[in-house]
Design a protein around this motif. Structure first.
Motif, PDB file in Angstrom:
ATOM      1  N   SER A  13      66.184  10.957  36.813  1.00 47.38           N
ATOM      2  CA  SER A  13      66.486   9.708  37.515  1.00 47.38           C
ATOM      3  C   SER A  13      66.116   8.519  36.639  1.00 47.38           C
ATOM      4  O   SER A  13      65.299   8.633  35.716  1.00 47.38           O
ATOM      5  CB  SER A  13      65.713   9.636  38.831  1.00 47.38           C
TER       6      SER A  13
ATOM      7  N   TRP B  52      70.736   9.550  37.987  1.00 48.75           N
ATOM      8  CA  TRP B  52      70.660   9.039  39.360  1.00 48.75           C
ATOM      9  C   TRP B  52      69.639   7.918  39.439  1.00 48.75           C
ATOM     10  O   TRP B  52      68.695   7.857  38.648  1.00 48.75           O
ATOM     11  CB  TRP B  52      70.233  10.151  40.323  1.00 48.75           C
ATOM     12  N   ASP B  53      69.801   7.046  40.446  1.00 49.80           N
ATOM     13  CA  ASP B  53      68.753   6.071  40.746  1.00 49.80           C
ATOM     14  C   ASP B  53      68.442   6.035  42.243  1.00 49.80           C
ATOM     15  O   ASP B  53      67.748   5.150  42.728  1.00 49.80           O
ATOM     16  CB  ASP B  53      69.111   4.674  40.238  1.00 49.80           C
ATOM     17  N   HIS B  54      68.970   7.017  42.976  1.00 45.74           N
ATOM     18  CA  HIS B  54      68.670   7.155  44.394  1.00 45.74           C
ATOM     19  C   HIS B  54      68.982   8.602  44.787  1.00 45.74           C
ATOM     20  O   HIS B  54      69.528   9.369  43.997  1.00 45.74           O
ATOM     21  CB  HIS B  54      69.494   6.172  45.231  1.00 45.74           C
ATOM     22  N   THR B  55      68.611   8.960  45.989  1.00 44.25           N
ATOM     23  CA  THR B  55      68.888  10.314  46.473  1.00 44.25           C
ATOM     24  C   THR B  55      70.396  10.519  46.589  1.00 44.25           C
ATOM     25  O   THR B  55      71.100   9.701  47.176  1.00 44.25           O
ATOM     26  CB  THR B  55      68.211  10.535  47.838  1.00 44.25           C
TER      27      THR B  55
ATOM     28  N   SER C 271      57.270   8.080  39.900  1.00 44.91           N
ATOM     29  CA  SER C 271      58.380   8.621  40.675  1.00 44.91           C
ATOM     30  C   SER C 271      58.545  10.101  40.357  1.00 44.91           C
ATOM     31  O   SER C 271      58.130  10.584  39.303  1.00 44.91           O
ATOM     32  CB  SER C 271      59.673   7.874  40.349  1.00 44.91           C
TER      33      SER C 271
END
Length: 306
Positions: free
Chosen positions: A120, A157-160, A182
């Protein structure tokens, strides 16, 4: 698409046949779950000098996904080759779950082999600081079997989000954990890959703050997962591992509280508390981690109750 078989159904079948689902790891790599028609899951455990870190491979219809790139380049390549040998398929993707050296040190070796390695945006952003904290300690001791330069995973990714790899659909969950770090949790069906958020019969690392660690375990319960694939130690049913780690953290909390003088920790204080924890968990690996965990917990309790 082939119909999936639940892990629980597979487990009951193997139990009826007298075959344990979780194999005793006589070697560094083993298939640990064959109860699915669409995929198989295997575990590679690095050597003790690589902190016995786990990498997991998931074989899908089109190839293999590797989770965790190991602490040493040699272990990263061993995990890659073990996965490809066991499956007869190519590793198409490797995933770094957190900004700790046992997760990202193998990125250089794997990318040199042409493997796409991802994480991420939040985890990738934190890797350089983690690398700078540890490289000067470990590189002189482990070279040439240690990365001589930092190679970062690609940002995926930067979110779910759900993503497809090797013919399977995964979910990458973004967790914010202790000390502004994180963490990714990768979910497939009712399986979750959690890195060092959970370990099995090992003392915890990196040193966290037990209250936040306990809160993260409660978050993991919300997945209602059947199996947890830990950063260290054997894979096991989710409830078993979560309950075990809760008991461990609560014991560490209480041991520190019982020995707390309300002042700065002395070496005698630290050794007494470590001795109590080791006596309670004599089979747990890496007791040397307690040299860092116990002072952190002492500090937390001192700030909470000055």
């Amino acid at each position: 698409m082939l119909k999936k078989v639940s892990a629980l159904r597979g487990y009951m079948l193997l139990k009826w046949l007298g075959i344990p689902l979780l194999l005793v790891l006589l070697s560094a790599c083993a298939v640990i779950d064959t109860s699915h028609s669409e995929y198989r899951i295997g575990q590679y455990t690095g050597p003790e000098k690589a902190y016995s870190s786990n990498s997991f491979w998931i074989e899908g219809p089109q190839g293999v996904v590797l989770i965790g790139t190991q602490f040493l380049p040699s272990a990263a390549i061993a995990a890659l080759e073990a996965a490809e040998k066991a499956t007869g398929k190519k590793v198409l993707l490797a995933i770094v779950l957190q900004a700790t050296p046992d997760q990202f040190n193998g990125v250089q070796a794997l990318t040199a082999r042409g493997i796409k390695v991802v994480s991420s945006r939040q985890v990738v952003r934190q890797i350089p600081a983690a690398h700078n904290r540890t490289w000067g300690v470990f590189y002189p001791r482990r070279k040439p079997d240690y990365p001589d330069a930092l190679v970062l995973p690609e940002v995926a990714w930067d979110h779910t989000v759900e993503f497809d790899a090797a013919g399977l659909t995964f979910t990458a969950h973004l967790f914010d954990v202790v000390q502004n770090q994180s963490q990714l949790v990768i979910e497939l069906d009712k399986h979750i890959f959690v890195g060092n958020l959970v370990v099995n019969q090992s003392h915890i690392w990196p040193p966290g703050m037990t209250e936040q660690d306990l809160a993260r375990l409660e978050q993991l319960r919300l997945f209602a997962a059947e199996m947890i694939y830990p950063g260290r130690g054997r894979t096991a049913p989710a409830d078993v591992l979560l309950n075990q780690q809760v008991r461990y953290l609560q014991f560490v909390q209480q041991a520190v509280a019982d020995g707390h003088s309300g002042d700065e920790m002395t070496d005698q204080d630290k050794q007494a508390i470590i001795g109590q924890i080791v006596a309670q968990f004599p089979d747990y690996t890496f007791p040397r981690f307690l040299r860092y965990v116990v002072p952190k917990e002492w500090e937390r309790q001192l700030k909470q109750n000055p």
